[in-house]
Design an enzyme around this catalytic site. Structure first.
Site, short mmCIF file in Angstrom:
data_model
loop_
_atom_site.label_atom_id
_atom_site.label_comp_id
_atom_site.label_asym_id
_atom_site.label_seq_id
_atom_site.Cartn_x
_atom_site.Cartn_y
_atom_site.Cartn_z
N LYS A 116 -13.97 -0.39 5.18
CA LYS A 116 -14.46 -1.12 4.01
C LYS A 116 -15.62 -2.03 4.40
CE LYS A 116 -10.46 0.38 2.51
NZ LYS A 116 -10.04 1.28 1.49
N ASP A 163 -1.80 -5.62 8.99
CA ASP A 163 -2.70 -4.59 8.46
C ASP A 163 -3.94 -5.34 7.99
OD1 ASP A 163 -4.07 -2.66 7.11
OD2 ASP A 163 -2.33 -1.85 6.06
N TRP A 172 0.85 -1.19 0.00
CA TRP A 172 0.00 0.00 0.00
C TRP A 172 0.89 1.24 0.00
CZ3 TRP A 172 -2.08 2.62 4.88
CH2 TRP A 172 -3.03 3.60 4.55
C1 LMR Z 1 -6.66 2.36 -0.93
O1 LMR Z 1 -5.63 1.68 -0.87
O2 LMR Z 1 -7.14 2.79 -1.98
C2 LMR Z 1 -7.43 2.65 0.33
O3 LMR Z 1 -6.86 1.99 1.41
C3 LMR Z 1 -7.65 4.08 0.56
C4 LMR Z 1 -6.41 4.80 1.01
O4 LMR Z 1 -6.46 5.42 2.07
O5 LMR Z 1 -5.39 4.76 0.30
#
Ligand code: LMR
Length: 398
Positions: free
Chosen positions: A245, A210, A129
Site C-alpha cells: 500500500k 500485522d 481481515w
Molecule cells: C484488503 O483487505 O482488501 C487488502 O488487504 C487486499 C487483500 O489481499 O485482501
C-alpha cells in the site's frame, strides 16, 4: 479423483471477478483495498518509476536472492517499522526476512510458529481481515477470536478487548493490527497500547503485528507508535509489514517478516527456522519489489519524494472520508455518520448490513465487502455523489 464442492469465492478478491463481469458502465469497485487517485487510477508512485528506470540500467543478474532476500532490506526496513532512533536494530535482537507481501510475511510467521509453538492458539480480532484465520489455519494452527469493535458505538470496545487479552494463556499468539485496523478503521489510543504492552508482558503471550498500512493513518512515525510502545516494554514480537500500500507495489508482492526476540541468541536461532520455513515454501523471494523499495529508502531524494506522495495519498483519503460523511448528512440520512472521519486508513466500516451491501451492488453497481467494509481510498470526487446517493437509498430502503 476428487469429489469436491466448489470453494466459495474469496470475500475480498472474489469481488474483482464479479465487478469485471458487471456490464454496467457506471460501476464502482469499493471492495479490495487498493488506493486510487482523483482520476480513479491506482498510480505507480513517482519514486517507484524513477527507481525502476535506475534498476533497469544497473541490474546485472537474475541469479537467486538469498533465502532471506536482499541483504540491504533488513537494515532499511527495521528503522522504518521500529523507529529511526530505535536501539533495537543494533541490539542483535531483531531479524528480518523479505517476504512476498504482508500475506507472505504472515504465512512465514505462521509456518515458523507451527514448528516452534505447535499447540499455540492464534487469537484474532472480531472483526478482522478476511484472510487472517485462513493463513494461520493453513499452517496447521488453531485460531480463536477476541472482541475488538463495538458496532453500536462505532468505536473500540476497550474494556472487552483488554479483558479478553488478559485471559489469553501464556505461549499463545495475538494478532494485532498495528494501525488502520482492517476492516473497522478503529485503532487503540496511546493509553490502550500501554495496557496491551503491560498485559502481553504479564501474561506471556506473543504479539504478531500485522502492519500493512504504515503511512495511511496519521503518518509513518505515528502509525508505528503502537509497535514502539509494545516493544519498549521488552516483550518479543513478530511484525509482518507490507510495502503493497505505502509504495503502491501491490502486484510486486513485497513485504517483510521481522522477529524481535527477548535476546540476540533467541533471535538468531529463530531466524534459522524462519529461513527453513521460507525455503520449504517458496525457496527465496522475488527480487524486483525489494530492489525498488531498497533503492528508494537508501536515496535521500527518492525517499523524500516518496514520503511527499504518500502524504498526498493520505490527505486524499481523508478528504474522501469527509466527503462521504458530509454527503450522507446532506442527504438527511438519519444515522450520524460523522464517525467515518475518525476512522483511520483506507477502509470505512459503514455499519451497513449484508442485505444493504447486496442492494448496493444489484441496484447501484457499487461493490463493497459483505461485512459492510467500504474502500474509501477507492472513491473519486467524481463518484462521491453517486456513492452517497446509493448508500442513502439502501440505508432508507433495505
Ligand atoms: C484488503 O483487505 O482488501 C487488502 O488487504 C487486499 C487483500 O489481499 O485482501
Amino acid at each position: 479423483m476428487f469429489n469436491l464442492d466448489m470453494a466459495p469465492a474469496d470475500p475480498i478478491l472474489g469481488l474483482n471477478d464479479a465487478f469485471r463481469n458487471d456490464p454496467a458502465a457506471d460501476k464502482i469497485n469499493l471492495g479490495v483495498g487498493v488506493y486510487m487517485d482523483d482520476d480513479g487510477v491506482t498510480p505507480i508512485m513517482r519514486a517507484v518509476k524513477k527507481a525502476e528506470k535506475m534498476l533497469l540500467d544497473s541490474e546485472s543478474t537474475k541469479s537467486y536472492l538469498a533465502i532471506s532476500g536482499l541483504p540491504s532490506l533488513p537494515s532499511l526496513t527495521q528503522p522504518l517499522i521500529l523507529g529511526e532512533a530505535s536501539d533495537l536494530p543494533g541490539s542483535g535482537r531483531v531479524v528480518t526476512a523479505q517476504a512476498p507481501g504482508g500475506t507472505g510475511a504472515l504465512r512465514v510467521a505462521a509456518d515458523f510458529l507451527r514448528k516452534a509453538a505447535p499447540n499455540a492458539t492464534v487469537w484474532i480480532s472480531t472483526p478482522t481481515w478476511a484472510n487472517h484465520a485462513g493463513i494461520f489455519q493453513a499452517a496447521g494452527l488453531s485460531t480463536d477470536t477476541y472482541p475488538y469493535y463495538d458496532a453500536a458505538r462505532q468505536d473500540l470496545d476497550r474494556d472487552a478487548f483488554l479483558t479478553a487479552l488478559d485471559k489469553v494463556p501464556a505461549g499463545n499468539v495475538v494478532v494485532l493490527h498495528a494501525c488502520c485496523h482492517n476492516p473497522s478503521g478503529v485503532d487503540p489510543d496511546t493509553s490502550t497500547w500501554e495496557e496491551v504492552a503491560r498485559i502481553a508482558g504479564a501474561r506471556g503471550w506473543l504479539p504478531i503485528f500485522d502492519f500493512a498500512y504504515q503511512g495511511f493513518g496519521d503518518g509513518l512515525a505515528e502509525d508505528r507508535a503502537g509497535i514502539v510502545t509494545v516493544l519498549d516494554s521488552g516483550v518479543p514480537a513478530f511484525i509482518c509489514s507490507s510495502y503493497s500500500k505505502n509504495f503502491g507495489l501491490y502486484n510486486e508482492r513485497i513485504g517483510a517478516v521481522t522477529f524481535v526476540g527477548e535476546t540476540a541468541d533467541e533471535a538468531e536461532r529463530a531466524f534459522s527456522h524462519i529461513k527453513v520455513a521460507i525455503r520449504s515454501n517458496y525457496s527465496n523471494p522475488p527480487s524486483h519489489g525489494g530492489s525498488i523499495v531498497a533503492a528508494i529508502l537508501s536515496d535521500a531524494e527518492l525517499r523524500a519524494d516518496w514520503e511527499d506522495e504518500l502524504t498526498t495519498m493520505r490527505r486524499r483519503i481523508f478528504a474522501m472520508r469527509k466527503g462521504l460523511a458530509d454527503g450522507l448528512a446532506a442527504r438527511g440520512v438519519s444515522r450520524d455518520f460523522s464517525f467515518i472521519t475518525a476512522q483511520k486508513g483506507m477502509f470505512s466500516f459503514a455499519g451497513i448490513t449484508p442485505a444493504q451491501v447486496d442492494a448496493l451492488r444489484v441496484r447501484h453497481h457499487v461493490y463493497a465487502v459483505r461485512s459492510g467494509r467500504i474502500n474509501v481510498a477507492g472513491i473519486t470526487p467524481a463518484q462521491m455523489d453517486r456513492v452517497c446517493d446509493a448508500l442513502a437509498d439502501v440505508l432508507a430502503n433495505d
